[in-house]
Design an enzyme around this catalytic site. Structure first.
Site, PDB file in Angstrom:
ATOM      1  N   ARG A 124      56.933  47.525  74.599  1.00  0.00           N
ATOM      2  CA  ARG A 124      56.835  47.932  75.943  1.00  0.00           C
ATOM      3  C   ARG A 124      58.184  48.473  76.480  1.00  0.00           C
ATOM      4  NH1 ARG A 124      54.346  42.610  76.735  1.00  0.00           N
ATOM      5  NH2 ARG A 124      52.063  43.156  76.532  1.00  0.00           N
ATOM      6  N   LYS A 146      62.191  62.548  81.585  1.00  0.00           N
ATOM      7  CA  LYS A 146      60.790  62.837  81.217  1.00  0.00           C
ATOM      8  C   LYS A 146      60.668  62.734  79.660  1.00  0.00           C
ATOM      9  CE  LYS A 146      58.854  65.584  84.972  1.00  0.00           C
ATOM     10  NZ  LYS A 146      58.553  67.003  85.326  1.00  0.00           N
ATOM     11  N   GLU A 188      66.011  78.472  80.414  1.00  0.00           N
ATOM     12  CA  GLU A 188      65.991  77.030  81.347  1.00  0.00           C
ATOM     13  C   GLU A 188      67.464  77.268  82.078  1.00  0.00           C
ATOM     14  OE1 GLU A 188      63.708  74.823  82.185  1.00  0.00           O
ATOM     15  OE2 GLU A 188      62.841  74.361  80.298  1.00  0.00           O
ATOM     16  N   LYS A 230      70.425  69.332  87.374  1.00  0.00           N
ATOM     17  CA  LYS A 230      69.427  68.508  87.175  1.00  0.00           C
ATOM     18  C   LYS A 230      69.691  66.887  87.593  1.00  0.00           C
ATOM     19  CE  LYS A 230      65.715  67.615  83.948  1.00  0.00           C
ATOM     20  NZ  LYS A 230      65.093  67.896  83.075  1.00  0.00           N
ATOM     21  N   GLU A 240      59.388  62.515  90.505  1.00  0.00           N
ATOM     22  CA  GLU A 240      58.624  63.615  90.914  1.00  0.00           C
ATOM     23  C   GLU A 240      57.600  63.336  91.920  1.00  0.00           C
ATOM     24  OE1 GLU A 240      58.135  66.663  87.894  1.00  0.00           O
ATOM     25  OE2 GLU A 240      56.282  67.163  88.818  1.00  0.00           O
ATOM     26  N   ARG A 245      61.729  67.196  93.009  1.00  0.00           N
ATOM     27  CA  ARG A 245      61.692  67.252  91.476  1.00  0.00           C
ATOM     28  C   ARG A 245      60.824  68.625  90.924  1.00  0.00           C
ATOM     29  NH1 ARG A 245      62.795  62.975  86.422  1.00  0.00           N
ATOM     30  NH2 ARG A 245      62.938  64.738  84.819  1.00  0.00           N
ATOM     31  N   ASN A 249      60.150  73.115  87.898  1.00  0.00           N
ATOM     32  CA  ASN A 249      58.865  73.393  86.909  1.00  0.00           C
ATOM     33  C   ASN A 249      58.448  74.837  87.446  1.00  0.00           C
ATOM     34  OD1 ASN A 249      55.767  72.409  86.054  1.00  0.00           O
ATOM     35  ND2 ASN A 249      57.573  70.816  85.873  1.00  0.00           N
ATOM     36  N   HIS A 252      56.686  77.163  85.106  1.00  0.00           N
ATOM     37  CA  HIS A 252      55.986  76.123  83.885  1.00  0.00           C
ATOM     38  C   HIS A 252      54.498  75.996  84.202  1.00  0.00           C
ATOM     39  CE1 HIS A 252      60.265  75.535  83.374  1.00  0.00           C
ATOM     40  NE2 HIS A 252      60.119  74.239  82.550  1.00  0.00           N
ATOM     41  N   HIS A 256      53.567  76.610  80.536  1.00  0.00           N
ATOM     42  CA  HIS A 256      52.978  75.640  79.723  1.00  0.00           C
ATOM     43  C   HIS A 256      51.453  76.175  79.222  1.00  0.00           C
ATOM     44  CE1 HIS A 256      55.372  71.963  81.444  1.00  0.00           C
ATOM     45  NE2 HIS A 256      55.964  72.528  80.440  1.00  0.00           N
ATOM     46  N   HIS A 269      59.082  77.121  74.039  1.00  0.00           N
ATOM     47  CA  HIS A 269      58.917  76.791  75.581  1.00  0.00           C
ATOM     48  C   HIS A 269      59.855  77.804  76.359  1.00  0.00           C
ATOM     49  CE1 HIS A 269      58.704  74.141  78.851  1.00  0.00           C
ATOM     50  NE2 HIS A 269      60.122  74.050  79.050  1.00  0.00           N
TER      51      HIS A 269
HETATM   52  N1  LIG Z   1      61.943  66.250  79.133  1.00  0.00           N
HETATM   53  C1  LIG Z   1      62.129  67.068  79.781  1.00  0.00           C
HETATM   54  O1  LIG Z   1      62.630  67.217  81.039  1.00  0.00           O
HETATM   55  C2  LIG Z   1      62.126  68.647  79.118  1.00  0.00           C
HETATM   56  C3  LIG Z   1      62.898  69.778  79.578  1.00  0.00           C
HETATM   57  C4  LIG Z   1      62.716  71.210  79.037  1.00  0.00           C
HETATM   58  C5  LIG Z   1      61.810  71.213  77.870  1.00  0.00           C
HETATM   59  N2  LIG Z   1      61.559  70.098  77.258  1.00  0.00           N
HETATM   60  C6  LIG Z   1      60.708  70.095  76.105  1.00  0.00           C
HETATM   61  O2  LIG Z   1      61.780  70.431  75.141  1.00  0.00           O
HETATM   62  C7  LIG Z   1      60.776  71.195  74.082  1.00  0.00           C
HETATM   63  C8  LIG Z   1      61.706  72.364  73.664  1.00  0.00           C
HETATM   64  O3  LIG Z   1      63.141  72.087  73.068  1.00  0.00           O
HETATM   65  P1  LIG Z   1      63.754  73.080  72.160  1.00  0.00           P
HETATM   66  O4  LIG Z   1      63.590  74.331  72.549  1.00  0.00           O
HETATM   67  O5  LIG Z   1      65.134  72.322  71.807  1.00  0.00           O
HETATM   68  O6  LIG Z   1      62.876  72.774  70.894  1.00  0.00           O
HETATM   69  P2  LIG Z   1      63.227  72.078  69.466  1.00  0.00           P
HETATM   70  O7  LIG Z   1      63.223  70.573  69.738  1.00  0.00           O
HETATM   71  O8  LIG Z   1      61.845  72.287  68.683  1.00  0.00           O
HETATM   72  O9  LIG Z   1      64.253  72.881  68.716  1.00  0.00           O
HETATM   73  C9  LIG Z   1      64.271  74.110  68.466  1.00  0.00           C
HETATM   74  C10 LIG Z   1      64.541  74.491  66.881  1.00  0.00           C
HETATM   75  O10 LIG Z   1      65.857  74.385  66.726  1.00  0.00           O
HETATM   76  C11 LIG Z   1      66.453  73.419  65.874  1.00  0.00           C
HETATM   77  N3  LIG Z   1      67.585  72.753  65.919  1.00  0.00           N
HETATM   78  C12 LIG Z   1      67.976  72.144  67.194  1.00  0.00           C
HETATM   79  N4  LIG Z   1      69.294  71.943  67.109  1.00  0.00           N
HETATM   80  C13 LIG Z   1      69.609  72.584  66.210  1.00  0.00           C
HETATM   81  C14 LIG Z   1      71.067  72.882  65.668  1.00  0.00           C
HETATM   82  N5  LIG Z   1      72.074  72.243  66.454  1.00  0.00           N
HETATM   83  N6  LIG Z   1      71.192  73.458  64.627  1.00  0.00           N
HETATM   84  C15 LIG Z   1      70.354  74.214  63.900  1.00  0.00           C
HETATM   85  N7  LIG Z   1      68.992  74.149  64.421  1.00  0.00           N
HETATM   86  C16 LIG Z   1      68.796  73.291  65.376  1.00  0.00           C
HETATM   87  C17 LIG Z   1      65.147  72.384  65.671  1.00  0.00           C
HETATM   88  O11 LIG Z   1      64.984  72.205  64.319  1.00  0.00           O
HETATM   89  C18 LIG Z   1      64.043  73.490  66.053  1.00  0.00           C
HETATM   90  O12 LIG Z   1      63.595  74.091  64.737  1.00  0.00           O
HETATM   91  C19 LIG Z   1      59.506  71.465  74.566  1.00  0.00           C
HETATM   92  O13 LIG Z   1      58.621  70.383  74.047  1.00  0.00           O
HETATM   93  C20 LIG Z   1      59.538  71.308  76.015  1.00  0.00           C
HETATM   94  O14 LIG Z   1      58.361  71.136  76.615  1.00  0.00           O
HETATM   95  C21 LIG Z   1      61.307  68.891  77.945  1.00  0.00           C
HETATM   96  O1  LIG Z   2      62.613  67.499  84.146  1.00  0.00           O
HETATM   97  C1  LIG Z   2      61.635  68.122  85.118  1.00  0.00           C
HETATM   98  O2  LIG Z   2      61.280  67.612  85.955  1.00  0.00           O
HETATM   99  C2  LIG Z   2      61.187  69.440  84.620  1.00  0.00           C
HETATM  100  O3  LIG Z   2      60.166  69.865  85.207  1.00  0.00           O
HETATM  101  C3  LIG Z   2      62.157  70.118  83.514  1.00  0.00           C
HETATM  102  C4  LIG Z   2      61.192  71.238  83.042  1.00  0.00           C
HETATM  103  O4  LIG Z   2      62.108  72.300  82.201  1.00  0.00           O
HETATM  104  C5  LIG Z   2      60.594  70.624  81.428  1.00  0.00           C
HETATM  105  O5  LIG Z   2      59.800  71.499  80.930  1.00  0.00           O
HETATM  106  C6  LIG Z   2      59.527  69.422  81.958  1.00  0.00           C
HETATM  107  O6  LIG Z   2      59.243  68.745  80.440  1.00  0.00           O
HETATM  108  C7  LIG Z   2      58.240  69.712  82.486  1.00  0.00           C
HETATM  109  O7  LIG Z   2      57.705  68.780  83.074  1.00  0.00           O
HETATM  110  P1  LIG Z   2      56.171  68.543  83.444  1.00  0.00           P
HETATM  111  O8  LIG Z   2      55.989  67.483  84.111  1.00  0.00           O
HETATM  112  O9  LIG Z   2      55.574  69.958  83.897  1.00  0.00           O
HETATM  113  O10 LIG Z   2      55.395  68.296  81.887  1.00  0.00           O
HETATM  114 ZN   LIG Z   3      61.088  73.496  80.717  1.00  0.00          ZN
END
Ligand SMILES: NC(=O)c1ccc[n+]([C@@H]2O[C@H](COP(=O)([O-])OP(=O)(O)OC[C@H]3O[C@@H](n4cnc5c(N)ncnc54)[C@H](O)[C@@H]3O)[C@@H](O)[C@H]2O)c1
Ligand SMILES: O=C(O)C(=O)C[C@@H](O)[C@H](O)[C@H](O)COP(=O)(O)O
Ligand SMILES: [Zn+2]
Length: 364
Positions: A124, A146, A188, A230, A240, A245, A249, A252, A256, A269
């Site tokens: 949990r 998130k 981003e 952020k 959100e 917040r 997006n 997105h 998405h 992404h």
């Molecule tokens: N939670 C949030 O607020 C938020 C915000 C934006 C994006 N996201 C999510 O993040 C994801 C995309 O993240 P990403 O672009 O980092 O993708 P990812 O985590 O897949 O990393 C991209 C690639 O780079 C490699 N990599 C990472 N760091 C490295 C390093 N230092 N050296 C060598 N290789 C490295 C990884 O192995 C992978 O192959 C998506 O799923 C997106 O939805 C979430």
């Molecule tokens: O942190 C947030 O809020 C964002 O919207 C950041 C975005 O860059 C990110 O891709 C996020 O994961 C999108 O959120 P979602 O709620 O649309 O899935």
């Molecule tokens: Zn994003």
């Protein structure tokens, strides 16, 4: 070694610090000691990041705890799934991890979102720490809490708000990030300029060469500015709820949809939201919110960052279908975040069919 910079995320009992600097992996023991000293640690990483950094992180954390395990998943977006969560939860119960264990997410946004959700669900909810290694994760995904995974039909559809205890951003790790993923992270960064910081946008425009050369000073500055943007937004509207917040997006809704329709493999992404921002700006133009000058300037910055601005025609129906599953749909109405000028956006409820058609035409 220069002193790390910090950005605060003030969220009452969920407050934390983001540390940004060079050589921070070596200092992980000190930076993370308040959260992991003498506790059991579960590092979750992907195979590529682990091959570069896992031994260094393990050895840095050994200075503060002798109890730790590392779990490594396949790299890439397809690991952001319920199947991978289930596999990780099974592995954690066998270790055994317990409610005092701490998850350390070592990787890009995929690992941060996945490991954060694994931590949010295990027993949990257990503590977790973000060590983001991609540019995208360092400027955006590691901050704000998130967490979650994709369903085949919809991106990030299952998840939780679960804040990390701290975020440690070591800019040195970007040395091993490939060019395509570096550019995807820039999407981003540019988003933050477009939605809330016109000075940041101008700075990126005028510094693209230094940025693409990954000069440490400008990269540190961009990470610091994006994390601060952020943190400000998340502090105002952590879950959100008020709508503030949702500005994060921009691009997105279509982005998405592109990721889901193409099976989470074809477009990164950052690439999908680059196309999404170009298309959503066309939507804003169709609604009279911005003009050609805005759209051209926005497109030019994505092109100069080497990001895609279109995807092939022919998938319009599937994209519209995917957009109906966006989490911004409320009471059957889909809200888009649309620009009004560089540095400002507004939420628009269900733009008419013409505006959506203009957006999808701009995608192809
Ligand atoms: N939670 C949030 O607020 C938020 C915000 C934006 C994006 N996201 C999510 O993040 C994801 C995309 O993240 P990403 O672009 O980092 O993708 P990812 O985590 O897949 O990393 C991209 C690639 O780079 C490699 N990599 C990472 N760091 C490295 C390093 N230092 N050296 C060598 N290789 C490295 C990884 O192995 C992978 O192959 C998506 O799923 C997106 O939805 C979430
Ligand atoms: O942190 C947030 O809020 C964002 O919207 C950041 C975005 O860059 C990110 O891709 C996020 O994961 C999108 O959120 P979602 O709620 O649309 O899935
Ligand atoms: Zn994003």
């Amino acid at each position: 070694m220069t002193q790390p910079q910090t950005v605060d995320v003030p969220l009452e009992d969920r407050s934390y610090k983001i540390h940004i600097g060079s050589g921070l992996i070596e200092q992980l023991g000190t930076l993370c000691a308040p959260f992991i000293a003498d506790r059991h640690v579960v590092i979750i990483s992907d195979e590529k990041v682990a091959s570069h950094y896992l031994p260094k992180v393990e050895s840095a954390l050994e200075s503060v705890t002798s109890r730790g395990n590392s779990l490594v998943v396949d790299e890439g977006e397809t690991s952001k799934s319920l199947d991978t969560c289930y596999q990780l939860w099974q592995e954690m119960i066998e270790l055994p991890a317990d409610r005092k264990s701490v998850v350390v997410a070592l990787g890009g946004g995929v690992i941060g979102d996945l490991a954060g959700f694994v931590a949010a669900g295990f027993a949990r909810g257990i503590d977790f720490i973000q060590i983001p290694t991609s540019l995208l994760a360092q400027v955006d995904s590691s901050v704000g809490g998130k967490t979650g995974v994709n369903l085949p039909q919809a991106k990030n559809m299952v998840g939780a708000f679960w804040q990390p205890k701290t975020v440690v951003i070591d800019i040195d790790v970007l040395e091993t990030l490939d060019d395509r993923n570096f550019r995807a992270g820039l999407a981003e960064v540019i988003k933050y300029g477009l939605i809330m910081d016109d000075a940041l946008f101008t700075r990126i425009e005028s510094s693209m060469e230094a940025i693409l050369n990954r000069e440490p000073a400008i990269i540190t500055e961009l990470i610091q500015r994006c994390c601060q943007c952020k943190a400000d937004v998340v502090t105002e509207d952590e879950t959100e709820t008020s709508g503030r917040r949702a500005i994060l997006n921009y691009g997105h809704t279509i982005g998405h949809a592109i990721e889901a329709v193409y099976g989470y493999g074809e477009y990164l992404h950052g690439e999908a939201i680059s196309i999404g921002m170009v298309a959503e700006a066309e939507m804003a133009k169709a609604l009279g919110m911005v003009d050609d000058v805005f759209c051209d300037r926005q497109k030019a910055i994505f092109e100069s960052a080497g990001l895609p601005t279109t995807c092939p025609a022919g998938k319009e129906e599937a994209l519209i279908e995917a957009m109906t599953r966006d989490k911004k749909v409320a009471s059957g109405k889909l809200n888009f975040i649309l620009p009004t000028k560089i540095g400002d956006v507004e939420s628009v409820a269900t733009p008419g069919g013409e505006a959506i058609a203009a957006a999808l035409k701009a995608c192809s």
